[in-house]
Structures are given as C-alpha cells and as structure tokens.
Design a protein around this motif. Structure first.
Motif, PDB file in Angstrom:
ATOM      1  N   LEU A  20       0.845  -1.191   0.000  1.00  0.00           N
ATOM      2  CA  LEU A  20       0.000   0.000   0.000  1.00  0.00           C
ATOM      3  C   LEU A  20       0.885   1.246   0.000  1.00  0.00           C
ATOM      4  O   LEU A  20       1.944   1.266   0.618  1.00  0.00           O
ATOM      5  CB  LEU A  20      -0.906   0.019   1.226  1.00  0.00           C
ATOM      6  N   SER A  21       0.415   2.257  -0.693  1.00  0.00           N
ATOM      7  CA  SER A  21       1.115   3.542  -0.707  1.00  0.00           C
ATOM      8  C   SER A  21       0.130   4.657  -0.401  1.00  0.00           C
ATOM      9  O   SER A  21      -1.054   4.565  -0.746  1.00  0.00           O
ATOM     10  CB  SER A  21       1.761   3.782  -2.077  1.00  0.00           C
ATOM     11  N   CYS A  22       0.627   5.688   0.224  1.00  0.00           N
ATOM     12  CA  CYS A  22      -0.201   6.847   0.561  1.00  0.00           C
ATOM     13  C   CYS A  22       0.609   8.102   0.262  1.00  0.00           C
ATOM     14  O   CYS A  22       1.665   8.316   0.878  1.00  0.00           O
ATOM     15  CB  CYS A  22      -0.597   6.814   2.025  1.00  0.00           C
ATOM     16  N   GLY A  23       0.118   8.890  -0.664  1.00  0.00           N
ATOM     17  CA  GLY A  23       0.780  10.125  -1.027  1.00  0.00           C
ATOM     18  C   GLY A  23       0.052  11.325  -0.430  1.00  0.00           C
ATOM     19  O   GLY A  23      -1.179  11.406  -0.526  1.00  0.00           O
ATOM     20  N   ALA A  24       0.808  12.233   0.163  1.00  0.00           N
ATOM     21  CA  ALA A  24       0.231  13.430   0.771  1.00  0.00           C
ATOM     22  C   ALA A  24       0.418  14.630  -0.148  1.00  0.00           C
ATOM     23  O   ALA A  24       1.418  14.736  -0.852  1.00  0.00           O
ATOM     24  CB  ALA A  24       0.882  13.702   2.123  1.00  0.00           C
ATOM     25  N   SER A  25      -0.541  15.534  -0.089  1.00  0.00           N
ATOM     26  CA  SER A  25      -0.492  16.731  -0.932  1.00  0.00           C
ATOM     27  C   SER A  25       0.334  17.844  -0.286  1.00  0.00           C
ATOM     28  O   SER A  25       0.399  18.958  -0.818  1.00  0.00           O
ATOM     29  CB  SER A  25      -1.907  17.239  -1.231  1.00  0.00           C
ATOM     30  N   THR A  26       0.935  17.528   0.861  1.00  0.00           N
ATOM     31  CA  THR A  26       1.758  18.497   1.558  1.00  0.00           C
ATOM     32  C   THR A  26       3.026  17.807   2.051  1.00  0.00           C
ATOM     33  O   THR A  26       3.094  16.574   2.062  1.00  0.00           O
ATOM     34  CB  THR A  26       1.004  19.118   2.736  1.00  0.00           C
ATOM     35  N   SER A  27       3.988  18.598   2.450  1.00  0.00           N
ATOM     36  CA  SER A  27       5.213  18.021   2.981  1.00  0.00           C
ATOM     37  C   SER A  27       4.946  17.287   4.282  1.00  0.00           C
ATOM     38  O   SER A  27       4.186  17.754   5.121  1.00  0.00           O
ATOM     39  CB  SER A  27       6.246  19.128   3.229  1.00  0.00           C
ATOM     40  N   ILE A  28       5.575  16.120   4.419  1.00  0.00           N
ATOM     41  CA  ILE A  28       5.394  15.345   5.648  1.00  0.00           C
ATOM     42  C   ILE A  28       6.605  15.478   6.567  1.00  0.00           C
ATOM     43  O   ILE A  28       6.684  14.791   7.582  1.00  0.00           O
ATOM     44  CB  ILE A  28       5.137  13.853   5.331  1.00  0.00           C
ATOM     45  N   LEU A  29       7.531  16.360   6.201  1.00  0.00           N
ATOM     46  CA  LEU A  29       8.752  16.495   6.990  1.00  0.00           C
ATOM     47  C   LEU A  29       8.466  16.835   8.443  1.00  0.00           C
ATOM     48  O   LEU A  29       9.171  16.378   9.344  1.00  0.00           O
ATOM     49  CB  LEU A  29       9.650  17.571   6.366  1.00  0.00           C
ATOM     50  N   SER A  30       7.435  17.651   8.685  1.00  0.00           N
ATOM     51  CA  SER A  30       7.141  18.071  10.049  1.00  0.00           C
ATOM     52  C   SER A  30       6.031  17.251  10.699  1.00  0.00           C
ATOM     53  O   SER A  30       5.586  17.567  11.797  1.00  0.00           O
ATOM     54  CB  SER A  30       6.752  19.545  10.061  1.00  0.00           C
ATOM     55  N   ALA A  31       5.600  16.200  10.009  1.00  0.00           N
ATOM     56  CA  ALA A  31       4.522  15.378  10.569  1.00  0.00           C
ATOM     57  C   ALA A  31       5.019  14.594  11.775  1.00  0.00           C
ATOM     58  O   ALA A  31       6.103  14.016  11.744  1.00  0.00           O
ATOM     59  CB  ALA A  31       3.981  14.420   9.521  1.00  0.00           C
ATOM     60  N   LYS A  32       4.216  14.572  12.840  1.00  0.00           N
ATOM     61  CA  LYS A  32       4.556  13.763  14.013  1.00  0.00           C
ATOM     62  C   LYS A  32       4.636  12.303  13.628  1.00  0.00           C
ATOM     63  O   LYS A  32       5.476  11.558  14.121  1.00  0.00           O
ATOM     64  CB  LYS A  32       3.500  13.942  15.102  1.00  0.00           C
ATOM     65  N   GLY A  33       3.721  11.901  12.772  1.00  0.00           N
ATOM     66  CA  GLY A  33       3.714  10.520  12.370  1.00  0.00           C
ATOM     67  C   GLY A  33       2.773  10.280  11.219  1.00  0.00           C
ATOM     68  O   GLY A  33       1.897  11.084  10.930  1.00  0.00           O
ATOM     69  N   MET A  34       3.011   9.198  10.561  1.00  0.00           N
ATOM     70  CA  MET A  34       2.096   8.707   9.523  1.00  0.00           C
ATOM     71  C   MET A  34       1.822   7.257   9.834  1.00  0.00           C
ATOM     72  O   MET A  34       2.693   6.531  10.329  1.00  0.00           O
ATOM     73  CB  MET A  34       2.706   8.843   8.136  1.00  0.00           C
ATOM     74  N   GLY A  35       0.605   6.853   9.527  1.00  0.00           N
ATOM     75  CA  GLY A  35       0.285   5.487   9.873  1.00  0.00           C
ATOM     76  C   GLY A  35      -0.800   4.897   9.020  1.00  0.00           C
ATOM     77  O   GLY A  35      -1.384   5.575   8.162  1.00  0.00           O
ATOM     78  N   TRP A  36      -1.027   3.643   9.249  1.00  0.00           N
ATOM     79  CA  TRP A  36      -2.091   2.893   8.583  1.00  0.00           C
ATOM     80  C   TRP A  36      -3.013   2.304   9.646  1.00  0.00           C
ATOM     81  O   TRP A  36      -2.543   1.744  10.639  1.00  0.00           O
ATOM     82  CB  TRP A  36      -1.515   1.777   7.722  1.00  0.00           C
ATOM     83  N   TYR A  37      -4.291   2.455   9.407  1.00  0.00           N
ATOM     84  CA  TYR A  37      -5.319   1.859  10.235  1.00  0.00           C
ATOM     85  C   TYR A  37      -6.179   0.984   9.325  1.00  0.00           C
ATOM     86  O   TYR A  37      -6.158   1.140   8.109  1.00  0.00           O
ATOM     87  CB  TYR A  37      -6.184   2.931  10.891  1.00  0.00           C
ATOM     88  N   ARG A  38      -6.936   0.109   9.916  1.00  0.00           N
ATOM     89  CA  ARG A  38      -7.849  -0.706   9.122  1.00  0.00           C
ATOM     90  C   ARG A  38      -9.165  -0.906   9.866  1.00  0.00           C
ATOM     91  O   ARG A  38      -9.216  -0.852  11.088  1.00  0.00           O
ATOM     92  CB  ARG A  38      -7.226  -2.059   8.766  1.00  0.00           C
ATOM     93  N   GLN A  39     -10.180  -1.143   9.066  1.00  0.00           N
ATOM     94  CA  GLN A  39     -11.504  -1.375   9.632  1.00  0.00           C
ATOM     95  C   GLN A  39     -12.193  -2.472   8.843  1.00  0.00           C
ATOM     96  O   GLN A  39     -12.412  -2.333   7.631  1.00  0.00           O
ATOM     97  CB  GLN A  39     -12.341  -0.105   9.618  1.00  0.00           C
ATOM     98  N   ALA A  40     -12.515  -3.539   9.528  1.00  0.00           N
ATOM     99  CA  ALA A  40     -13.256  -4.639   8.924  1.00  0.00           C
ATOM    100  C   ALA A  40     -14.744  -4.421   9.186  1.00  0.00           C
ATOM    101  O   ALA A  40     -15.113  -3.726  10.136  1.00  0.00           O
ATOM    102  CB  ALA A  40     -12.786  -5.961   9.521  1.00  0.00           C
ATOM    103  N   PRO A  41     -15.602  -5.000   8.377  1.00  0.00           N
ATOM    104  CA  PRO A  41     -17.052  -4.830   8.574  1.00  0.00           C
ATOM    105  C   PRO A  41     -17.474  -5.232   9.973  1.00  0.00           C
ATOM    106  O   PRO A  41     -17.116  -6.299  10.469  1.00  0.00           O
ATOM    107  CB  PRO A  41     -17.649  -5.767   7.522  1.00  0.00           C
ATOM    108  N   GLY A  42     -18.227  -4.354  10.623  1.00  0.00           N
ATOM    109  CA  GLY A  42     -18.728  -4.644  11.959  1.00  0.00           C
ATOM    110  C   GLY A  42     -17.727  -4.476  13.074  1.00  0.00           C
ATOM    111  O   GLY A  42     -18.030  -4.755  14.236  1.00  0.00           O
ATOM    112  N   LYS A  43     -16.521  -3.999  12.734  1.00  0.00           N
ATOM    113  CA  LYS A  43     -15.485  -3.826  13.747  1.00  0.00           C
ATOM    114  C   LYS A  43     -15.028  -2.382  13.804  1.00  0.00           C
ATOM    115  O   LYS A  43     -15.240  -1.606  12.880  1.00  0.00           O
ATOM    116  CB  LYS A  43     -14.302  -4.746  13.453  1.00  0.00           C
ATOM    117  N   GLN A  44     -14.378  -2.046  14.905  1.00  0.00           N
ATOM    118  CA  GLN A  44     -13.846  -0.704  15.055  1.00  0.00           C
ATOM    119  C   GLN A  44     -12.561  -0.552  14.251  1.00  0.00           C
ATOM    120  O   GLN A  44     -11.846  -1.527  13.981  1.00  0.00           O
ATOM    121  CB  GLN A  44     -13.577  -0.410  16.534  1.00  0.00           C
TER     122      GLN A  44
END
Length: 115
Positions: A20-44
């Motif tokens: 998976l790839s995620c491109g941001a429209s802004t610089s991420i140099l100052s971002a505290k963090g980047m991450g991936w989350y997921r959600q399955a049907p019926g779950k948080q």
C-alpha cells in the motif's frame, strides 16, 4: 486542505503480498507521524502500523513480523508492505497523517485476502 491518496489495495490469496502507498499533498517532513489503520465490517477501526518523524515504528501485534511501514519524506509518501497475508487481514485500510495541531485521513483502500 491536505489530501491523502492511497493505492495498492486489491485481492490476494492467503500467503500473498500487497504494498500500500499513501501520497500526501503536503510536505510530511514536520509530521509527528504517519500510519495505517484498518476497519473490517462490523469492527472498530484499529491501528496497523505507525512511523514517527524520527523513523520509529510501532505495529499491531497481529501484523508484527509480516508488515513493514516506511516513509519517503522526499516524495511525501508512506508505504505499507504486507507479506504473508491472512484472511483476517481483510479490511479497508486508511492512511493517517498527524501534525501537532491537526490530522488527516485518506479515503481508504480495500484489501481482501481469500483463504
């Protein structure tokens, strides 16, 4: 408004891999963090992996040893390499970008793992 665009989701058989790839429209140099989350049907929505501005990583126990998160600051991109996929990894995966005062979510990309 910052936009996050995810790509790389799809269908794969158990044991297979996806990136998976995620491109941001802004610089991420100052971002505290980047991450991936997921959600399955019926779950948080749950954390999958995060990478901080310093390069530290944290993974959900369920994906440790199988998934690897990385970031390319020059391209404002974060990747999630997913190996040895299992049916229970099936979910919509969301990219998350966090700054000190605000955070953003991507629109989500579907990952389906068949047994």
């Amino acid at each position: 408004q910052v936009q996050l665009v995810e790509s790389g989701g799809g269908w794969v058989q158990a044991g297979g891999s996806l990136r998976l790839s995620c491109g941001a429209s802004t610089s991420i140099l100052s971002a505290k963090g980047m991450g991936w989350y997921r959600q399955a049907p019926g779950k948080q929505r749950e954390l999958v992996a995060i990478i901080t501005i310093g390069g530290s990583t944290n993974y959900a126990d369920s994906v440790k040893g199988r998934f690897t998160i990385s970031r390319d600051n020059a391209k404002n991109t974060v990747h999630l390499q997913m190996n040895s996929l299992k049916p229970e990894d099936t979910a919509t995966y969301y990219c998350h970008l966090e700054f000190i005062l605000e955070s953003y979510w991507g629109q989500g990309t579907q990952v389906t793992v068949s047994s």
